[in-house]
Structure formats: structure tokens, C-alpha cells
Design an enzyme around this catalytic site. Sequence first.
Site, PDB file in Angstrom:
ATOM      1  N   ALA A   1      11.997  -0.457   0.189  1.00 29.46           N
ATOM      2  CA  ALA A   1      12.483  -1.650  -0.511  1.00 29.46           C
ATOM      3  C   ALA A   1      11.262  -2.383  -1.078  1.00 29.46           C
ATOM      4  CB  ALA A   1      13.315  -2.547   0.401  1.00 29.46           C
TER       5      ALA A   1
ATOM      6  N   GLU B   1       6.395  -6.780  -4.676  1.00 33.81           N
ATOM      7  CA  GLU B   1       5.004  -7.037  -5.080  1.00 33.81           C
ATOM      8  C   GLU B   1       4.034  -7.068  -3.894  1.00 33.81           C
ATOM      9  OE1 GLU B   1       2.853  -7.307  -7.692  1.00 33.81           O
ATOM     10  OE2 GLU B   1       4.507  -6.377  -8.748  1.00 33.81           O
TER      11      GLU B   1
ATOM     12  N   HIS C   1       4.104  -5.100  -1.215  1.00 37.82           N
ATOM     13  CA  HIS C   1       3.723  -3.706  -0.996  1.00 37.82           C
ATOM     14  C   HIS C   1       2.848  -3.194  -2.154  1.00 37.82           C
ATOM     15  CE1 HIS C   1       7.875  -3.845   0.943  1.00 37.82           C
ATOM     16  NE2 HIS C   1       7.114  -3.498   1.960  1.00 37.82           N
TER      17      HIS C   1
ATOM     18  N   GLN D   1       1.286  -8.206  13.610  1.00 35.83           N
ATOM     19  CA  GLN D   1       1.238  -6.746  13.467  1.00 35.83           C
ATOM     20  C   GLN D   1      -0.187  -6.303  13.158  1.00 35.83           C
ATOM     21  OE1 GLN D   1       4.356  -4.339  11.362  1.00 35.83           O
ATOM     22  NE2 GLN D   1       2.891  -4.400   9.709  1.00 35.83           N
TER      23      GLN D   1
ATOM     24  N   VAL E   1       1.755 -12.090  -0.556  1.00 39.45           N
ATOM     25  CA  VAL E   1       2.219 -12.337  -1.927  1.00 39.45           C
ATOM     26  C   VAL E   1       3.497 -13.171  -1.840  1.00 39.45           C
ATOM     27  CG1 VAL E   1       3.015 -11.267  -4.069  1.00 39.45           C
ATOM     28  CG2 VAL E   1       1.197 -10.182  -2.718  1.00 39.45           C
TER      29      VAL E   1
ATOM     30  N   LEU F   1       7.230 -12.890  -0.061  1.00 35.12           N
ATOM     31  CA  LEU F   1       8.070 -11.748  -0.401  1.00 35.12           C
ATOM     32  C   LEU F   1       8.368 -10.958   0.858  1.00 35.12           C
ATOM     33  CD1 LEU F   1       6.627 -10.354  -3.751  1.00 35.12           C
ATOM     34  CD2 LEU F   1       8.260 -12.180  -3.353  1.00 35.12           C
TER      35      LEU F   1
HETATM   36  P1  AMP Z   1       7.221  -3.406   5.602  1.00 34.76           P
HETATM   37  O1  AMP Z   1       7.795  -2.495   4.552  1.00 34.76           O
HETATM   38  O2  AMP Z   1       7.939  -4.695   5.738  1.00 34.76           O
HETATM   39  O3  AMP Z   1       6.975  -2.696   6.905  1.00 34.76           O
HETATM   40  O4  AMP Z   1       5.786  -3.814   5.063  1.00 34.76           O
HETATM   41  C1  AMP Z   1       4.830  -2.830   4.727  1.00 34.76           C
HETATM   42  C2  AMP Z   1       3.504  -3.500   4.540  1.00 34.76           C
HETATM   43  O5  AMP Z   1       3.588  -4.458   3.490  1.00 34.76           O
HETATM   44  C3  AMP Z   1       3.067  -4.275   5.808  1.00 34.76           C
HETATM   45  O6  AMP Z   1       1.683  -4.084   5.994  1.00 34.76           O
HETATM   46  C4  AMP Z   1       3.394  -5.692   5.444  1.00 34.76           C
HETATM   47  O7  AMP Z   1       2.590  -6.638   6.108  1.00 34.76           O
HETATM   48  C5  AMP Z   1       3.116  -5.693   3.952  1.00 34.76           C
HETATM   49  N1  AMP Z   1       3.823  -6.803   3.312  1.00 34.76           N
HETATM   50  C6  AMP Z   1       5.128  -7.147   3.445  1.00 34.76           C
HETATM   51  N2  AMP Z   1       5.405  -8.267   2.752  1.00 34.76           N
HETATM   52  C7  AMP Z   1       4.235  -8.658   2.179  1.00 34.76           C
HETATM   53  C8  AMP Z   1       3.858  -9.746   1.327  1.00 34.76           C
HETATM   54  N3  AMP Z   1       4.733 -10.679   0.948  1.00 34.76           N
HETATM   55  N4  AMP Z   1       2.576  -9.838   0.942  1.00 34.76           N
HETATM   56  C9  AMP Z   1       1.657  -8.904   1.336  1.00 34.76           C
HETATM   57  N5  AMP Z   1       1.957  -7.846   2.109  1.00 34.76           N
HETATM   58  C10 AMP Z   1       3.224  -7.718   2.535  1.00 34.76           C
END
Ligand code: AMP
Length: 293
Positions: free
Chosen positions: A32, A35, A37, A154, A177, A185
Site C-alpha cells: 500500500a 510517499e 515508502h 521499530q 513524510v 502518511l
Molecule cells: P510499512 O509498510 O508500514 O511497514 O512501512 C514500511 C517502511 O516505511 C517502514 O520503515 C516505515 O517506517 C516507513 N514509513 C511508513 N510511513 C512513513 C512516512 N509517513 N514517512 C516515512 N517513512 C514511512
Amino acid sequence: MRTLRTISDLRGELGPARRAGRRIGLVPTMGALHEGHLSLIRRAREGCDVVVVSLFVNPAQFDEACDLRAYPRDEARDARLAGAAGADVLFAPAADEVYPAGFATTVSVAGISDPLEGRSRGAAHFAGVATVVAKLLNIAQPDVAYFGQKDAQQVAVIRKLVRDLDIPVAIEVGPTVREPDGLALSSRNVRLQNGERERATALARALQAARDIAAAGERDAAAITAAARSAMAAGGVQPEYLELVSPDTFTPVDVIDGEPVLVALAARVGDVRLIDNALLPAVARSEPPTGSH
Ligand code: AMP
């Protein structure tokens, strides 16, 4: 960009690159893609020769079956976005490729996994995260792995995991972001209904209130969290937790005194659980507030 589904295919792809001395970057995600990611993927593209994005909705880290079921999934869209942001390989394994029958090992990082998210979501959450990240690091053997500051606890758990288990990888952390109105986000934001999207800005406003009162010279954690709580309440949202902690150890901080401090919070808006955090700059207790003479 190639999509690979098995560990042996990924190793087959990365082996020659590694032997040729090419720098491999891994961006673990649950898909999903947004920005947040994509900023990590672009960062990996800048810093590495080969960029691997993993896409795996890890059942082991979900504490609520309905959250796992409702988690948004759209692999075709994710593949398009990851490719456009510079990924070379999308590693999208099935659950039984990661957890084959008989899988019995859990990696848990004691201490740092316990407070805040650990307390709210249960001990299995960070054990699920640590186990899958340890596996992904062993599977891809990247030189650098990229994570977002949005999930600050985390990051701290993974840094400790890598240090304690001597995993030879550099951990890079990208800034959170946000939407123009401050909402961090998150893949879960798409589940916010009408009025909930507006209410969700209460999290960012609470963090801003904490930053403002700290910048005005307040050093006392209770006073800072009180200001943040009242900004959140004004937006009609109750925190699940809202605390000042050390960003490295996640132990509580009572008074800001010479070390950076993290304000971390979680709240439910409707059915959707959101988290966010902000780093408060290090100031000594005796220092005057920024901007004063
Ligand atoms: P997730 O898909 O939620 O497991 O996130 C994958 C990676 O993207 C993790 O390292 C999250 O910390 C990072 N991530 C999720 N949301 C954001 C965001 N808004 N800004 C920066 N990194 C993010």
C-alpha cells in the site's frame, strides 16, 4: 523492475551483484505504498547500486485479526510505484515462503520492545517485526536497509537487533513524510472515513503543541505532555499513549536535560489506529529557550 517470490530466486538475482561488489539496498514494506515508502526507495536508489523493495504483510506482527484482514493490498499498483521510484527488484513472497510449515523461531528484543507500542499491541508485535526483519536481512543480505522515522520504536528495536546479532548491515532512517496538514502518511489513512480524516490531524497538532511549549522553554515532561494532550482533546481525539522517552532506549524522560527527547503517541480515530512522533531538540535545563536573549 522484476518481481520475485522465492528466497532462492532473490538470492540467485543478488548473488552475482554482491560478488561484483555492488552495493545492495533493502526497503522493507508491507505495501500500500505511499510517499513515505517512496522517499525511502528514492533514498536507496541514490545510495545503492541495486535496490530491493520487499512487500510482505507480515501476519506475525498484527495483534488484531481484523486489522490484518483490513490491511490494504494492491500489488500491481505497488509494483508500478516501486519501479517508478527506482526499485530494481520487488520481493513479494507468499506467507508460506517466509513461514514454512514447522517454522519455530522467534527473535525478540527485550526491554526496548516493552513500552508504548509493545504495551499497547502486546509482546508479539515487536517479536513479529524483529523476526521478519532478521529474516529479510538474512535473505537479501543488503549493505544498507532503510526504515522510516514514523515508526521510531521499530527503528530502535531494529538497531538493537542488528547490533546484538552482529548483522552486517547499515541502518538508514528517513524522515516522516506528511500531508500538507501535518498528518503522517500511513497505509491505514485510506481507511479514515469522512470526518475522521480531519480529526486525525489532532495527532500532528499535539506534537506541534509539544514542540511549541518546549521551544518556549518548558523542560518538564508532565507539562509538555499535558499541553500535547489538551491540543489532542481539542481535536476530539484521546491518546492511547502520549509520552516523552529517550529515542534510543525508549525509557521515560521526566525532564529535558541535554539529550534529545522523543514525544511518541498513538490514538484511535474511528477504527483506525495511528501513531506519530516528534523529536524535541536537546537543551540543557539551565539553557534559555530558543530565540530569547
Ligand atoms: P510499512 O509498510 O508500514 O511497514 O512501512 C514500511 C517502511 O516505511 C517502514 O520503515 C516505515 O517506517 C516507513 N514509513 C511508513 N510511513 C512513513 C512516512 N509517513 N514517512 C516515512 N517513512 C514511512
